[in-house]
Design an enzyme around this catalytic site. Structure first.
Site, mmCIF file in Angstrom:
data_model
loop_
_atom_site.group_PDB
_atom_site.id
_atom_site.type_symbol
_atom_site.label_atom_id
_atom_site.label_comp_id
_atom_site.label_asym_id
_atom_site.label_seq_id
_atom_site.Cartn_x
_atom_site.Cartn_y
_atom_site.Cartn_z
ATOM 1 N N GLU A 44 26.349 65.465 38.009
ATOM 2 C CA GLU A 44 25.533 64.843 39.117
ATOM 3 C C GLU A 44 25.799 63.477 39.113
ATOM 4 O OE1 GLU A 44 22.753 67.795 36.751
ATOM 5 O OE2 GLU A 44 24.610 66.466 36.378
ATOM 6 N N ARG A 98 50.520 76.552 26.338
ATOM 7 C CA ARG A 98 51.734 75.960 26.902
ATOM 8 C C ARG A 98 51.516 76.029 28.375
ATOM 9 N NH1 ARG A 98 52.966 78.615 22.283
ATOM 10 N NH2 ARG A 98 53.714 80.666 23.539
#
Length: 362
Positions: free
Chosen positions: A54, A209
């Site tokens: 927020e 990876r």
């Protein structure tokens, strides 16, 4: 109107996904600010201790947020933790209305944020896409309610249900697209677990990876202390943390001497031992655990009824062979009526493979 509101909440959920695996013990949350039917600010919680979604959306607003609507995937917090209460920031910014995906059950904040907003004259409404938001937040909700991570079991198998050939060769069952997706999955969880059999057979790195990805906590379940101390997962601890759960005190000391976190657990075996390990991981802030096998580990978790979700990569190949291993070992069930039912959430293609995402029903 509901369709428009759903579009904005969906945008917030996409933002929240950027924080998956990075925010524990906080939830991954996304938020958008909407004014005159257009998004003027976007934000997500990137890491514990950084601004909440927020506040990030308000700070990123391209114009004054006064009078704007806020769409956020979880109810705004109303307590002070590492950061100030989001409800305070929303009130100070002059937000007109707040739509949140689902309630936050954490006792420290449950209901406080929406109540504070309503006292300030700001409507705070649950929805739209409440079901989608609960599904997205399932790891956090499980962690708060049960003190353990949500457990997702992942495996790749041939069309005839084999995890490897009769010679235990499994490279590669799935295609390149599936392997990329699997690394992407590691990027979104807090921890990945394998058993000692997988370490002995494959000597895996268990790293992520994916481009820009990060390696989750790597967890080895090795009750009897069989994994060699020179295994690649231990040698690469600089690339990501490693923890080993073992019943062998001597093995635990040997790991600790090499700088590897080792926890004595599982001496009794069975469901109690697995539940103990999950509670310990929960105490470390782990909200989502990915089981990557092998069959013994998956079977133990299924026998203990501790698997919440499955992700299965099915390759269009036939391996055959009565001795070829199946994905899920353990004791299993005696009667088909006792087989664990699944609710398929989605299926998709990954190159030639089919990927199934499903919930395990209780």
């Amino acid at each position: 109107m509901q369709r428009v509101e759903a579009r904005f909440m969906r945008a917030a959920l996409r933002l929240a996904a950027r924080g998956l695996g990075r925010t524990s013990p906080n939830p991954a949350v996304g938020a958008v600010l909407v004014k005159r039917g257009a998004i003027i600010g976007r934000g997500y919680h990137a890491r514990c201790g950084l601004p909440h979604a927020e506040a990030a959306a308000i700070a990123a607003a391209s114009e004054s947020p006064r009078g704007a609507d806020l769409y956020v995937t979880l109810e705004p917090c109303g307590h002070r933790g590492r950061t100030p209460p989001c409800a305070d920031a929303i009130i100070a910014a002059g937000i007109a209305r707040v739509f949140y995906g689902c309630p936050d059950p954490n006792p420290a904040t449950a209901g406080k944020g929406p109540a504070q907003l309503r006292r300030a004259g700001i409507p705070a409404v649950e929805g739209p896409l409440a079901a989608e938001a609960r599904d997205f937040n399932a790891p956090y909700l499980t962690w708060v309610a049960e003190g353990r991570p949500l457990v997702t079991a992942k495996w790749a198998m041939t069309l005839d249900g084999k995890l490897a050939t009769r010679a235990f060769d499994s490279r590669w069952i799935s295609g390149e697209a599936s392997r990329r997706m699997a690394h992407g999955l590691r990027n979104t969880v807090d921890a990945v677990m394998v058993g000692s059999g997988t370490v002995l057979a494959d000597d895996p790195l268990l790293t992520c990876r994916s481009p820009g990805g990060r390696t989750p906590l790597r967890v080895i379940l090795d009750r009897r202390g069989r994994a060699p101390l020179n295994a690649r997962v231990f040698a690469t601890r600089a690339q990501g943390p490693v923890i080993v759960y073992t019943a062998r005190a001597g093995y635990a000391r040997a790991l600790a001497a090499r700088g590897i976190d080792a926890v004595r657990a599982g001496r009794a075996g069975g469901r109690g031992a697995l539940a103990e390990i999950l509670r310990d991981l929960g105490g470390r802030g782990i909200q989502h655990l990915l089981l990557e096998g092998g069959a013994t580990l998956l079977g133990a978790f299924f026998d203990a009824r501790l698997v919440d979700r499955v992700v299965v990569f099915v390759a269009p190949k036939i391996a055959g062979g009565a001795a070829a291993p199946a994905p899920v070992g353990g004791l299993g069930v005696k009667n088909m009526d006792d087989a664990r039912p699944l609710r398929v959430r989605r299926t998709l293609r990954a190159g030639p493979d089919i990927v199934w995402w499903a919930d395990v029903l209780r």
